[in-house]
Scaffold this motif. Sequence first.
Motif, mmCIF file in Angstrom:
data_model
loop_
_atom_site.group_PDB
_atom_site.id
_atom_site.type_symbol
_atom_site.label_atom_id
_atom_site.label_comp_id
_atom_site.label_asym_id
_atom_site.label_seq_id
_atom_site.Cartn_x
_atom_site.Cartn_y
_atom_site.Cartn_z
ATOM 1 N N ARG A 264 3.514 45.642 -14.667
ATOM 2 C CA ARG A 264 2.791 44.650 -15.453
ATOM 3 C C ARG A 264 2.425 45.184 -16.837
ATOM 4 O O ARG A 264 2.451 44.451 -17.826
ATOM 5 C CB ARG A 264 1.518 44.233 -14.709
ATOM 6 N N ASN A 265 2.110 46.489 -16.919
ATOM 7 C CA ASN A 265 1.547 47.033 -18.151
ATOM 8 C C ASN A 265 2.484 47.927 -18.958
ATOM 9 O O ASN A 265 2.291 48.066 -20.169
ATOM 10 C CB ASN A 265 0.283 47.838 -17.828
ATOM 11 N N TYR A 266 3.489 48.542 -18.320
ATOM 12 C CA TYR A 266 4.269 49.569 -19.006
ATOM 13 C C TYR A 266 5.775 49.426 -18.880
ATOM 14 O O TYR A 266 6.511 50.294 -19.322
ATOM 15 C CB TYR A 266 3.832 50.955 -18.501
ATOM 16 N N VAL A 267 6.257 48.356 -18.251
ATOM 17 C CA VAL A 267 7.696 48.133 -18.134
ATOM 18 C C VAL A 267 8.000 46.749 -18.689
ATOM 19 O O VAL A 267 7.493 45.752 -18.185
ATOM 20 C CB VAL A 267 8.176 48.234 -16.671
ATOM 21 N N SER A 268 8.833 46.693 -19.707
ATOM 22 C CA SER A 268 9.180 45.397 -20.298
ATOM 23 C C SER A 268 10.680 45.139 -20.308
ATOM 24 O O SER A 268 11.115 44.068 -20.715
ATOM 25 C CB SER A 268 8.636 45.305 -21.729
ATOM 26 N N ARG A 269 11.462 46.104 -19.864
ATOM 27 C CA ARG A 269 12.916 45.934 -19.860
ATOM 28 C C ARG A 269 13.408 45.462 -18.496
ATOM 29 O O ARG A 269 12.929 45.914 -17.458
ATOM 30 C CB ARG A 269 13.605 47.258 -20.229
ATOM 31 N N ASP A 270 14.365 44.572 -18.503
ATOM 32 C CA ASP A 270 14.955 44.102 -17.252
ATOM 33 C C ASP A 270 15.564 45.265 -16.478
ATOM 34 O O ASP A 270 16.120 46.202 -17.060
ATOM 35 C CB ASP A 270 16.042 43.063 -17.531
ATOM 36 N N ASP A 271 15.453 45.214 -15.170
ATOM 37 C CA ASP A 271 16.064 46.183 -14.242
ATOM 38 C C ASP A 271 15.348 47.534 -14.229
ATOM 39 O O ASP A 271 15.809 48.456 -13.546
ATOM 40 C CB ASP A 271 17.548 46.411 -14.549
ATOM 41 N N TYR A 272 14.235 47.688 -14.971
ATOM 42 C CA TYR A 272 13.524 48.957 -14.985
ATOM 43 C C TYR A 272 12.219 48.902 -14.188
ATOM 44 O O TYR A 272 11.424 49.836 -14.235
ATOM 45 C CB TYR A 272 13.229 49.393 -16.424
ATOM 46 N N ALA A 273 11.993 47.843 -13.458
ATOM 47 C CA ALA A 273 10.761 47.711 -12.680
ATOM 48 C C ALA A 273 10.723 48.741 -11.559
ATOM 49 O O ALA A 273 11.755 49.097 -10.960
ATOM 50 C CB ALA A 273 10.659 46.305 -12.098
ATOM 51 N N PHE A 274 9.530 49.241 -11.269
ATOM 52 C CA PHE A 274 9.348 50.186 -10.171
ATOM 53 C C PHE A 274 9.308 49.447 -8.840
ATOM 54 O O PHE A 274 8.769 48.341 -8.738
ATOM 55 C CB PHE A 274 8.052 50.974 -10.352
ATOM 56 N N SER A 275 9.867 50.090 -7.826
ATOM 57 C CA SER A 275 9.810 49.576 -6.461
ATOM 58 C C SER A 275 9.257 50.670 -5.551
ATOM 59 O O SER A 275 8.951 51.775 -5.996
ATOM 60 C CB SER A 275 11.202 49.129 -5.992
ATOM 61 N N VAL A 276 9.120 50.348 -4.277
ATOM 62 C CA VAL A 276 8.554 51.274 -3.301
ATOM 63 C C VAL A 276 9.547 51.447 -2.159
ATOM 64 O O VAL A 276 10.160 50.478 -1.698
ATOM 65 C CB VAL A 276 7.210 50.745 -2.755
ATOM 66 N N GLY A 277 9.723 52.694 -1.726
ATOM 67 C CA GLY A 277 10.581 52.982 -0.591
ATOM 68 C C GLY A 277 9.914 53.954 0.348
ATOM 69 O O GLY A 277 9.032 54.719 -0.051
ATOM 70 N N ALA A 278 10.306 53.925 1.606
ATOM 71 C CA ALA A 278 9.730 54.830 2.602
ATOM 72 C C ALA A 278 10.568 56.096 2.717
ATOM 73 O O ALA A 278 11.786 56.073 2.478
ATOM 74 C CB ALA A 278 9.644 54.138 3.958
ATOM 75 N N PHE A 279 9.915 57.213 3.068
ATOM 76 C CA PHE A 279 10.646 58.449 3.322
ATOM 77 C C PHE A 279 11.685 58.225 4.410
ATOM 78 O O PHE A 279 11.486 57.428 5.337
ATOM 79 C CB PHE A 279 9.694 59.547 3.801
ATOM 80 N N SER A 280 12.781 58.956 4.329
ATOM 81 C CA SER A 280 13.777 58.924 5.389
ATOM 82 C C SER A 280 13.227 59.629 6.628
ATOM 83 O O SER A 280 12.281 60.418 6.545
ATOM 84 C CB SER A 280 15.063 59.600 4.929
ATOM 85 N N SER A 281 13.808 59.339 7.767
ATOM 86 C CA SER A 281 13.366 59.985 8.997
ATOM 87 C C SER A 281 13.776 61.456 8.994
ATOM 88 O O SER A 281 14.680 61.853 8.246
ATOM 89 C CB SER A 281 13.990 59.282 10.207
ATOM 90 N N PRO A 282 13.130 62.293 9.819
ATOM 91 C CA PRO A 282 13.454 63.730 9.826
ATOM 92 C C PRO A 282 14.914 64.037 10.144
ATOM 93 O O PRO A 282 15.430 65.087 9.755
ATOM 94 C CB PRO A 282 12.522 64.287 10.911
#
Length: 387
Positions: A189-207
């Motif tokens: 919302r505050n620091y990304v204004s370019r398309d395709d540069y938005a941050f996302s969230v992912g989970a760690f892979s399993s051991p």
Amino acid sequence: MTTTRRTFLTAVGCTGLLGLGVAQTNGQSEDDLARDSFTLMSGTADATEVHVTTASESGPTALVVGGMHGNENAGYLAAEKIAQWNIERGTLVTIPRANAEAVAADARTASGESDLNRQFPSGSERETELARAIWGVVEEYDPDVVIDLHESIGIYDGDLVGGVGQVIFTSWDESASDDAAAAAQYLNRNYVSRDDYAFSVGAFSSPSNEPSGLFSHKAARDAGADAFLVEVTSKDTEIGKRVQWHTKLVQQLVEEELLTTGGDGNDGDEDGEDDESGGDDEDGGNGDEGDDGSDEQNEPPVAQIQSDAGGRSIERGETVTLDASASEDGDGEIVEYAWDTDGDGAFETDGESTELAPTECGEFRVTLRVTDDAGSVATDNVVISVV
């Protein structure tokens, strides 16, 4: 994050770490804040500084690590800024240049060494002396939150092939996932204004899945911390912007723990005006790069060395030019450039650039120190190989 696993750490000394090559180097006290630092692997090529900031008010502990890969500049530059933050409660521990030898060489790994961020297998002993020393910091301070800062040449699209930039990977804790999602939303919302540069969230892979042996994975699984691995992209993005993304993400992930709303580490720009007024353009430049605190808190500069050697080895007697013009200060100007060209800890020359013409073979560590108009200091290092 409203609950913690542990109480405030009342002692910030490093007695328990002495067996891991730690040497106390300095400490200072302020009215409501204590700052200390010590060296891991002292006297070796892996020697690296650990910084500890402790507030007078009880609270949890956060550990921020950068430079696990030496050529991921934004991570260690951001961690150096974060090490200077003022906090309102708890303890902030930072290891800005975890793989100091690789950082100095501007390489992913140190010469002859394997990937440091694969040397922390969950449930078993660390694989190298440096990894054991770094993990010793985790054992000593028992952090509630662990944040490991990285960068990628690409942007994550659901697999690990094209790059993993613009992602906050998290441990499986619900609190970690929620905090990562909130931090990503804030940055977008505050620091990304370019398309395709938005941050996302992912989970760690399993051991059982690759990649394995990651520091953040071990922090979550063996130390029970809320752990995050933050990846920003270097794709068409200047260093100042990448550093800003890292510092802002860390601010959001530890704000409730260590910082106060509207105080140090929170710039109060929830309305999103900062990014647009800062002029975030297509090449990633932004006038407010690196802002991590309130308007009343000076922003430390960013030191950056560029060399016309271009990472290659040079011959004896060949002159290499070292340039500091890429260094910057987001809220002021750099007023002093100083160079240590022989690795003895003394800064012999000044100026925005300097030259080195070694007459002997070997590796020469060069350090740049920059000072801004408010007196804040930052450093950068390179290693020049002479054949």
